[in-house]
Design a protein around this motif. Structure first.
Motif, PDB file in Angstrom:
ATOM      1  N   TRP A 103      -0.750   1.363   3.693  1.00 44.83           N
ATOM      2  CA  TRP A 103      -0.617   0.313   2.680  1.00 44.83           C
ATOM      3  C   TRP A 103       0.094  -0.913   3.245  1.00 44.83           C
ATOM      4  N   LEU A 108       0.117  -4.298   1.447  1.00 42.41           N
ATOM      5  CA  LEU A 108       0.531  -3.780   0.143  1.00 42.41           C
ATOM      6  C   LEU A 108       1.933  -3.187   0.284  1.00 42.41           C
ATOM      7  N   GLU A 268      -5.683   2.181  -5.531  1.00 43.15           N
ATOM      8  CA  GLU A 268      -5.943   0.848  -4.973  1.00 43.15           C
ATOM      9  C   GLU A 268      -6.886   0.064  -5.874  1.00 43.15           C
TER      10      GLU A 268
END
Ligand code: C2E
Ligand code: CA
Ligand code: CA
Ligand code: CA
Length: 276
Positions: A103, A108, A268
């Motif tokens: 991520w 992210l 996601e």
């Protein structure tokens, strides 16, 4: 057919075959790891100050080839009794570090919370394993929160404090899970290098209807803030409870009202839709 198989297995638990059943479940759990039957789901947590999803909790599931989906409440306590939890924890940590690093690489910045069991804190091997796994996945301890329960501390305060302190020194943040359900003293809590308290869902779910629950939740939020800690409420199922917690100054919310636990890919998609 699957259901029947499962029910039959459960029924045999309390008979003289219990020992045999235990052995076979232990064996099956060990195989579960080797056969890739465990899966991590992730439940988002909402940061009330920013309105953003800033973290997720990793929750393990067992996809058994015959029994189907086995929830953690049905095998974690068992794995804790037999010691097999160490293998499960290692697997969970490895997967969570890998996912956390993926991520971050994708831009992210999600903090990933990982559940530890009381038994994980008893030996010196856990911090060593953490260091190895961080290195092999290129992950930073600052991307993770470790959730430990009060009972994990009460069982063996000296050794638990040692391990927890070591993990904190490595750079991990610590969270007290199911806060309010155990028997840890405030004196013990004060000595722990924790960053947050997590209010158990048994107090949160009905707080809009139950004045006692409401009082407990408000007290824990105030306690946390007075000690300089963040506070998370889990089990937020309604808009009404979300509003109450917002008014009480709770920092983070987790619950079906925001989102249920999802596999990484679905999470996601949910994040991309901006559904919070
Ligand atoms: P927990 O750590 O207190 O996790 C919260 C549980 O509440 C999760 O159940 C989650 O799915 C559920 N939950 C979340 N939002 C809501 C809601 O709004 N309403 C209700 N009724 N429930 C909600 P789950 O995933 O079945 O996990 C149960 C327990 O199993 C966890 O409780 C934790 O103690 C244990 N567990 C799960 N994964 C792991 C793991 O990787 N390692 C260890 N040691 N324990 C784990
Ligand atoms: Ca937890
Ligand atoms: Ca809980
Ligand atoms: Ca728990």
């Amino acid at each position: 057919r699957k259901r029947l198989g499962y029910a039959r297995y459960d029924a045999s638990y309390d008979t003289e075959t219990e020992n045999h059943g235990r052995l076979s479940l232990t064996g099956e759990l060990r195989q579960a790891i080797a056969r890739n039957e465990l899966v991590l789901y992730y439940q988002p947590r909402l940061d009330l100050a920013s309105g953003e999803i800033t973290g997720v909790e990793a929750l393990v599931r067992w996809q058994h080839p015959e029994r189907g989906f086995v929830p953690p409440d049905q095998f974690i306590p068992f794995a804790e009794q037999t010691g097999c939890i160490r293998d499960i924890t290692q697997w969970v940590i490895g997967r969570a570090f890998e996912q956390g690093a993926r991520w971050r690489a994708a831009g992210l910045a999600l903090a990933v919370s990982i559940n530890l069991s009381a038994r994980d804190l008893l030996g010196p091997e856990l911090p060593r394993r953490f260091a190895e796994l961080l290195a092999s996945h290129g992950a930073s301890p600052h991307w993770f929160l470790l959730e430990i329960t009060e009972s994990a501390i009460v069982d063996d305060p000296v050794r638990a404090l040692e391990t927890v302190t070591r993990l904190h020194e490595m750079g991990f943040s610590l969270s007290i899970d199911d806060f309010g359900t155990g028997y840890s003293s405030l004196a013990q809590l004060k000595r722990l290098p924790v960053a947050e308290l997590k209010i158990d869902k048994s107090f949160v779910m009905d707080m809009a209807r139950d004045p006692d629950d409401m009082t407990i939740v408000r007290s824990v939020i105030d306690l946390a803030h007075n000690m300089g800690l963040s506070v998370v409420a889990e089990g937020v199922e309604t808009d009404e409870v979300r509003e109450l917690l917002y008014d009480m100054g709770c920092d983070y919310l987790q619950g079906y009202h925001i989102c249920k636990p999802l596999p990484a890919e679905q999470l996601e998609g949910w994040l991309a839709r901006g559904a919070a």
